[in-house]
Scaffold this motif. Structure first.
Motif, PDB file in Angstrom:
ATOM      1  N   ASP A  75      12.243 -27.556  26.407  1.00 50.32           N
ATOM      2  CA  ASP A  75      11.328 -26.967  27.401  1.00 50.32           C
ATOM      3  C   ASP A  75      10.774 -25.684  26.784  1.00 50.32           C
ATOM      4  O   ASP A  75      11.292 -24.585  27.019  1.00 50.32           O
ATOM      5  CB  ASP A  75      12.080 -26.695  28.695  1.00 50.32           C
ATOM      6  CG  ASP A  75      11.166 -26.237  29.827  1.00 50.32           C
ATOM      7  OD1 ASP A  75      10.019 -25.856  29.532  1.00 50.32           O
ATOM      8  OD2 ASP A  75      11.607 -26.251  30.985  1.00 50.32           O
ATOM      9  N   ALA A  76       9.735 -25.826  25.987  1.00 48.77           N
ATOM     10  CA  ALA A  76       9.190 -24.695  25.228  1.00 48.77           C
ATOM     11  C   ALA A  76       8.697 -23.580  26.138  1.00 48.77           C
ATOM     12  O   ALA A  76       8.901 -22.384  25.853  1.00 48.77           O
ATOM     13  CB  ALA A  76       8.077 -25.180  24.306  1.00 48.77           C
ATOM     14  N   GLU A  77       8.045 -23.943  27.233  1.00 40.60           N
ATOM     15  CA  GLU A  77       7.503 -22.933  28.137  1.00 40.60           C
ATOM     16  C   GLU A  77       8.610 -22.051  28.711  1.00 40.60           C
ATOM     17  O   GLU A  77       8.480 -20.822  28.772  1.00 40.60           O
ATOM     18  CB  GLU A  77       6.730 -23.606  29.266  1.00 40.60           C
ATOM     19  CG  GLU A  77       6.080 -22.621  30.231  1.00 40.60           C
ATOM     20  CD  GLU A  77       5.252 -23.316  31.298  1.00 40.60           C
ATOM     21  OE1 GLU A  77       4.022 -23.342  31.158  1.00 40.60           O
ATOM     22  OE2 GLU A  77       5.846 -23.837  32.261  1.00 40.60           O
ATOM     23  N   THR A  78       9.711 -22.676  29.121  1.00 32.25           N
ATOM     24  CA  THR A  78      10.829 -21.913  29.669  1.00 32.25           C
ATOM     25  C   THR A  78      11.446 -21.013  28.602  1.00 32.25           C
ATOM     26  O   THR A  78      11.779 -19.850  28.869  1.00 32.25           O
ATOM     27  CB  THR A  78      11.891 -22.860  30.257  1.00 32.25           C
ATOM     28  OG1 THR A  78      11.345 -23.509  31.399  1.00 32.25           O
ATOM     29  CG2 THR A  78      13.138 -22.101  30.670  1.00 32.25           C
ATOM     30  N   ILE A  79      11.616 -21.523  27.398  1.00 35.13           N
ATOM     31  CA  ILE A  79      12.203 -20.714  26.326  1.00 35.13           C
ATOM     32  C   ILE A  79      11.348 -19.476  26.051  1.00 35.13           C
ATOM     33  O   ILE A  79      11.862 -18.363  25.906  1.00 35.13           O
ATOM     34  CB  ILE A  79      12.394 -21.560  25.057  1.00 35.13           C
ATOM     35  CG1 ILE A  79      13.536 -22.568  25.278  1.00 35.13           C
ATOM     36  CG2 ILE A  79      12.706 -20.667  23.842  1.00 35.13           C
ATOM     37  CD1 ILE A  79      13.699 -23.571  24.177  1.00 35.13           C
ATOM     38  N   TRP A  80      10.024 -19.643  26.016  1.00 29.29           N
ATOM     39  CA  TRP A  80       9.158 -18.498  25.766  1.00 29.29           C
ATOM     40  C   TRP A  80       9.200 -17.503  26.924  1.00 29.29           C
ATOM     41  O   TRP A  80       9.172 -16.282  26.710  1.00 29.29           O
ATOM     42  CB  TRP A  80       7.719 -18.957  25.514  1.00 29.29           C
ATOM     43  CG  TRP A  80       7.469 -19.300  24.081  1.00 29.29           C
ATOM     44  CD1 TRP A  80       7.166 -20.520  23.552  1.00 29.29           C
ATOM     45  CD2 TRP A  80       7.508 -18.400  22.959  1.00 29.29           C
ATOM     46  NE1 TRP A  80       7.030 -20.447  22.191  1.00 29.29           N
ATOM     47  CE2 TRP A  80       7.221 -19.159  21.793  1.00 29.29           C
ATOM     48  CE3 TRP A  80       7.757 -17.037  22.823  1.00 29.29           C
ATOM     49  CZ2 TRP A  80       7.179 -18.589  20.518  1.00 29.29           C
ATOM     50  CZ3 TRP A  80       7.721 -16.466  21.557  1.00 29.29           C
ATOM     51  CH2 TRP A  80       7.434 -17.239  20.422  1.00 29.29           C
ATOM     52  N   SER A  81       9.253 -17.986  28.157  1.00 27.80           N
ATOM     53  CA  SER A  81       9.295 -17.069  29.304  1.00 27.80           C
ATOM     54  C   SER A  81      10.617 -16.305  29.341  1.00 27.80           C
ATOM     55  O   SER A  81      10.646 -15.105  29.634  1.00 27.80           O
ATOM     56  CB  SER A  81       9.075 -17.840  30.607  1.00 27.80           C
ATOM     57  OG  SER A  81      10.095 -18.789  30.826  1.00 27.80           O
ATOM     58  N   VAL A  82      11.718 -16.994  29.032  1.00 31.10           N
ATOM     59  CA  VAL A  82      13.019 -16.316  28.956  1.00 31.10           C
ATOM     60  C   VAL A  82      13.007 -15.298  27.819  1.00 31.10           C
ATOM     61  O   VAL A  82      13.527 -14.182  27.955  1.00 31.10           O
ATOM     62  CB  VAL A  82      14.149 -17.352  28.778  1.00 31.10           C
ATOM     63  CG1 VAL A  82      15.469 -16.660  28.454  1.00 31.10           C
ATOM     64  CG2 VAL A  82      14.294 -18.203  30.038  1.00 31.10           C
ATOM     65  N   HIS A  83      12.419 -15.671  26.702  1.00 30.25           N
ATOM     66  CA  HIS A  83      12.284 -14.746  25.566  1.00 30.25           C
ATOM     67  C   HIS A  83      11.609 -13.449  25.994  1.00 30.25           C
ATOM     68  O   HIS A  83      12.046 -12.356  25.612  1.00 30.25           O
ATOM     69  CB  HIS A  83      11.470 -15.437  24.456  1.00 30.25           C
ATOM     70  CG  HIS A  83      10.994 -14.510  23.384  1.00 30.25           C
ATOM     71  ND1 HIS A  83      11.822 -14.055  22.378  1.00 30.25           N
ATOM     72  CD2 HIS A  83       9.771 -13.950  23.154  1.00 30.25           C
ATOM     73  CE1 HIS A  83      11.129 -13.244  21.574  1.00 30.25           C
ATOM     74  NE2 HIS A  83       9.899 -13.165  22.022  1.00 30.25           N
ATOM     75  N   GLN A  84      10.550 -13.547  26.799  1.00 30.77           N
ATOM     76  CA  GLN A  84       9.851 -12.355  27.259  1.00 30.77           C
ATOM     77  C   GLN A  84      10.760 -11.469  28.108  1.00 30.77           C
ATOM     78  O   GLN A  84      10.789 -10.246  27.943  1.00 30.77           O
ATOM     79  CB  GLN A  84       8.608 -12.751  28.064  1.00 30.77           C
ATOM     80  CG  GLN A  84       7.520 -13.434  27.251  1.00 30.77           C
ATOM     81  CD  GLN A  84       6.867 -12.481  26.259  1.00 30.77           C
ATOM     82  OE1 GLN A  84       6.851 -11.273  26.473  1.00 30.77           O
ATOM     83  NE2 GLN A  84       6.328 -13.019  25.184  1.00 30.77           N
ATOM     84  N   CYS A  85      11.518 -12.068  29.016  1.00 29.21           N
ATOM     85  CA  CYS A  85      12.443 -11.296  29.845  1.00 29.21           C
ATOM     86  C   CYS A  85      13.494 -10.583  29.000  1.00 29.21           C
ATOM     87  O   CYS A  85      13.859  -9.428  29.270  1.00 29.21           O
ATOM     88  CB  CYS A  85      13.149 -12.208  30.844  1.00 29.21           C
ATOM     89  SG  CYS A  85      12.102 -12.875  32.144  1.00 29.21           S
ATOM     90  N   LEU A  86      13.981 -11.261  27.984  1.00 26.59           N
ATOM     91  CA  LEU A  86      15.093 -10.727  27.201  1.00 26.59           C
ATOM     92  C   LEU A  86      14.687  -9.570  26.297  1.00 26.59           C
ATOM     93  O   LEU A  86      15.551  -8.888  25.734  1.00 26.59           O
ATOM     94  CB  LEU A  86      15.744 -11.843  26.384  1.00 26.59           C
ATOM     95  CG  LEU A  86      16.405 -12.956  27.211  1.00 26.59           C
ATOM     96  CD1 LEU A  86      17.010 -14.012  26.299  1.00 26.59           C
ATOM     97  CD2 LEU A  86      17.462 -12.387  28.158  1.00 26.59           C
ATOM     98  N   GLN A  87      13.396  -9.325  26.153  1.00 25.14           N
ATOM     99  CA  GLN A  87      12.964  -8.185  25.346  1.00 25.14           C
ATOM    100  C   GLN A  87      13.357  -6.858  26.001  1.00 25.14           C
ATOM    101  O   GLN A  87      13.441  -5.826  25.330  1.00 25.14           O
ATOM    102  CB  GLN A  87      11.454  -8.251  25.097  1.00 25.14           C
ATOM    103  CG  GLN A  87      10.989  -9.492  24.361  1.00 25.14           C
ATOM    104  CD  GLN A  87      11.861  -9.836  23.159  1.00 25.14           C
ATOM    105  OE1 GLN A  87      11.941  -9.068  22.200  1.00 25.14           O
ATOM    106  NE2 GLN A  87      12.519 -10.986  23.214  1.00 25.14           N
TER     107      GLN A  87
END
Length: 304
Positions: free
Chosen positions: A172-184
């Motif tokens: 689920d690429a979209e979810t991984i990228w959105s989680v990545h943004q939060c984790l910054q």
């Protein structure tokens, strides 16, 4: 109000996690509104038992001025996954696409089962792969094992059987990228829950979602680490909540309601008698027998 970027708006758990709090978010939000009625006030968020991260992602989407977050869990595989998504999202996506393509290419359930068991064995050989490979295997097993459980035996080995899913969404690429943004904006810790207190200031909100106390003596225990979370840990957690309260921070804790099967069981009511306790409805979704899944009471404990 600050505009939330589109990537964070789509953030959600990247794993199916037993006991995930997506269904309790409206109740948690209702309690939160008692404290955070001004969405522009900056604050720090700490979650000592991160699990699937439902509440973390909800807060990032709901409170644009959440300045920073600190998350922690004793489950090393889970924390490695968060660290990998924070640092190497595209490499993870590429690897997940490869394993998804390989799994989809198997033309019968027996071959898929064999592939699953091979990957499970590989996952349990921790010293043979790096953080990206470990996270790929964790996500793959989570999407293909029975009911999306994470369970280990006393030796710390993942032992959930194959789920017989034909074409689950593994990447689920979209979810991984959105989680990545939060984790910054997130500090990621791996250890005991008490270590998180050192990151608190007076503008800190804690959400605590510990391993639940079994609601009856015959309950099967699902271990997320080889160490169980027993009554002594529940007592230690209460002491931790007292420390949070003494620092003038705010907290919400979710836990099981042991009165579901024994109305005279006052374990939590006595333990947290100086705090507020709300009873809320939650659905059990992980029982192996569908007829035993349904709504039961859980508790939300808070100091405001």
């Amino acid at each position: 109000m600050t505009t939330t970027c589109p990537e964070i708006i789509k953030a959600k758990p990247f794993l199916k996690w037993a006991g995930g709090k997506s269904q309790l978010i409206p109740e948690i939000q209702s309690v939160l509104s008692l404290k955070f009625n001004n969405y522009n006030d900056p604050f720090t968020y700490i979650e000592p038992f991160i699990g699937g991260g439902s509440v973390l992602f909800h807060l990032f989407k709901t409170f644009p001025n959440l300045e920073k977050a600190i998350i922690n869990d004793i489950n090393t595989d889970l924390i490695v996954a968060y660290q990998t998504i924070k640092t190497y999202p595209q490499q993870l996506i590429d690897a997940l696409q490869n394993i998804e393509k390989e799994y989809y290419g198997l033309n019968n359930i027996a071959k898929k089962n064999e592939f699953f068991l091979e990957r499970r064995n590989q996952f349990n050989q921790k010293n043979r792969h790096n953080n990206i490979d470990n996270t790929v295997l964790l996500i793959f097993l989570n999407k293909t094992c029975f009911n999306g459980l994470y369970r280990v035996n006393s030796k710390g080995l993942f032992n959930v059987p194959f789920g017989k899913y034909i074409k689950p969404k593994i990447c689920d690429a979209e979810t991984i990228w959105s989680v990545h943004q939060c984790l910054q904006k997130t500090t990621i810790l791996n250890g005991d829950f008490e270590q998180t207190l050192q990151y608190a200031d007076q503008k800190t909100f804690f959400y605590l979602d510990p391993p639940y106390k079994p609601i009856k003596t015959t309950s099967s225990f699902t271990s997320y680490t080889k160490e169980n979370f027993g009554d002594s840990d529940q007592l230690r957690l209460k002491g931790f909540c007292d420390k949070i309260n003494e620092t003038n921070c705010k907290f919400i804790q979710s836990n099981s309601d042991v009165r579901n099967y024994d109305e005279k069981n006052s374990f939590f009511d006595e333990l947290y008698k100086k705090y507020n306790i709300n009873r809320v409805k939650a659905r059990r979704n992980i029982n192996s027998k569908g007829a035993k899944r349904g709504k039961i009471d859980e508790i939300l404990i808070h100091n405001f």
